[in-house]
Scaffold this motif. Structure first.
Motif, PDB file in Angstrom:
ATOM      1  N   UNK A   1       0.975   8.459   4.949  1.00  0.00           N
ATOM      2  CA  UNK A   1       0.366   7.370   4.215  1.00  0.00           C
ATOM      3  C   UNK A   1       0.780   7.451   2.744  1.00  0.00           C
ATOM      4  N   UNK A   2       1.197   6.343   2.190  1.00  0.00           N
ATOM      5  CA  UNK A   2       1.638   6.290   0.805  1.00  0.00           C
ATOM      6  C   UNK A   2       0.419   6.260  -0.111  1.00  0.00           C
ATOM      7  N   UNK A   3       0.433   7.082  -1.131  1.00  0.00           N
ATOM      8  CA  UNK A   3      -0.653   7.112  -2.108  1.00  0.00           C
ATOM      9  C   UNK A   3      -0.241   6.239  -3.292  1.00  0.00           C
ATOM     10  N   UNK A   4      -0.691   4.974  -3.280  1.00  0.00           N
ATOM     11  CA  UNK A   4      -0.320   4.004  -4.306  1.00  0.00           C
ATOM     12  C   UNK A   4      -0.730   4.440  -5.715  1.00  0.00           C
ATOM     13  N   UNK A  43      -5.102   2.371 -16.257  1.00  0.00           N
ATOM     14  CA  UNK A  43      -6.414   1.890 -15.824  1.00  0.00           C
ATOM     15  C   UNK A  43      -6.436   1.624 -14.327  1.00  0.00           C
ATOM     16  N   UNK A  44      -5.351   1.071 -13.819  1.00  0.00           N
ATOM     17  CA  UNK A  44      -5.305   0.643 -12.424  1.00  0.00           C
ATOM     18  C   UNK A  44      -5.239   1.826 -11.460  1.00  0.00           C
ATOM     19  N   UNK A  49      -7.461   4.602  -6.913  1.00  0.00           N
ATOM     20  CA  UNK A  49      -7.729   5.877  -6.240  1.00  0.00           C
ATOM     21  C   UNK A  49      -9.170   5.921  -5.735  1.00  0.00           C
ATOM     22  N   UNK A  50     -10.100   5.427  -6.562  1.00  0.00           N
ATOM     23  CA  UNK A  50     -11.505   5.393  -6.130  1.00  0.00           C
ATOM     24  C   UNK A  50     -11.712   4.349  -5.030  1.00  0.00           C
ATOM     25  N   UNK A  51     -11.176   3.146  -5.240  1.00  0.00           N
ATOM     26  CA  UNK A  51     -11.385   2.055  -4.279  1.00  0.00           C
ATOM     27  C   UNK A  51     -10.766   2.351  -2.915  1.00  0.00           C
ATOM     28  N   UNK A  52      -9.593   2.974  -2.917  1.00  0.00           N
ATOM     29  CA  UNK A  52      -8.893   3.266  -1.660  1.00  0.00           C
ATOM     30  C   UNK A  52      -9.215   4.656  -1.119  1.00  0.00           C
ATOM     31  N   UNK A  53     -10.102   5.366  -1.816  1.00  0.00           N
ATOM     32  CA  UNK A  53     -10.443   6.745  -1.459  1.00  0.00           C
ATOM     33  C   UNK A  53      -9.178   7.598  -1.345  1.00  0.00           C
ATOM     34  N   UNK A  54      -8.334   7.485  -2.374  1.00  0.00           N
ATOM     35  CA  UNK A  54      -7.085   8.249  -2.402  1.00  0.00           C
ATOM     36  C   UNK A  54      -7.041   9.195  -3.609  1.00  0.00           C
ATOM     37  N   UNK A  59      -2.980  13.911  -7.981  1.00  0.00           N
ATOM     38  CA  UNK A  59      -3.157  12.705  -8.786  1.00  0.00           C
ATOM     39  C   UNK A  59      -3.848  12.995 -10.106  1.00  0.00           C
ATOM     40  N   UNK A  60      -4.851  13.858 -10.093  1.00  0.00           N
ATOM     41  CA  UNK A  60      -5.555  14.220 -11.331  1.00  0.00           C
ATOM     42  C   UNK A  60      -4.597  14.899 -12.304  1.00  0.00           C
TER      43      UNK A  60
END
Length: 185
Positions: A1-4, A43-44, A49-54, A59-60
């Motif tokens: 799965x790609x992590x946008x 910002x996006x 990451x929060x909205x897609x639970x990714x 990432x941090x």
């Protein structure tokens, strides 16, 4: 799965040398637009990451590195070009060096710090982005913002120093808790 969200953050990393090159070659309008796009991804990516639970540890770390690379590079380049005060660029660089040094020291002492930005740091990053955008946009569109630019510059200076102090305090508390064997909340 790609992590946008992570892909957007990596894109911000790749935008950094392009923005620097555009500033160095006097292409301030193009630098403004690339910077604006990169700033928007800051910002996006977190919201996605929060909205897609990714949300990921990678990432941090990538987000922090991308922010520091982009902003430190732009501030240094703008200072070298005489567009912003060198002291402001030095404060931005020193704050980020302090943070990176504290994280490195924590790891070296086997007391890694949690990678979570403080609220003051988020405000500082936002102010730094606004100021850099104001300077780049002013140069690119041939505008001068005079007192507004000076005022935002002072806000950035104050938030940069306050953020550095907050991180230093958080680091000292973390290390003291580690000494006594307590865990961070």
């Amino acid at each position: 799965m790609v992590n946008l969200p992570n892909l957007l953050t990596i894109g911000r990393l790749f935008a950094t040398p392009l923005v620097i090159w555009l500033i160095a070659t006097g292409e301030h309008l193009a630098a403004f637009w690339v910077f604006a796009l990169a700033g928007a991804t800051d910002a996006v990516d977190g919201a996605l990451a929060r909205a897609l639970d990714q949300r990921t540890k990678l990432g941090a770390y990538l987000d922090a590195v991308a922010d520091k690379a982009l902003l430190v590079s732009i501030y240094v380049t703008l200072a070298l070009a005489g567009e912003i005060p060198a002291a402001l660029a030095a404060a931005v660089v020193a704050r980020d060096a302090l943070i990176v040094g504290a994280v490195g020291l924590g790891w070296a002492l086997q007391r890694p710090l949690p990678i979570e930005p403080l609220k003051i740091s988020k405000a500082n990053t936002a102010a730094q982005i606004v100021f850099a955008g104001l300077v780049l946009g002013g140069d690119g569109f041939g505008l001068r913002f005079g007192m507004l630019e000076a005022a935002v510059g002072w806000v950035v200076a104050g938030l940069t120093l306050a953020s550095a102090g907050a991180y230093l305090l958080a680091f000292a508390k973390h290390m003291a808790r580690a000494e006594t064997g307590r865990r961070d909340p």
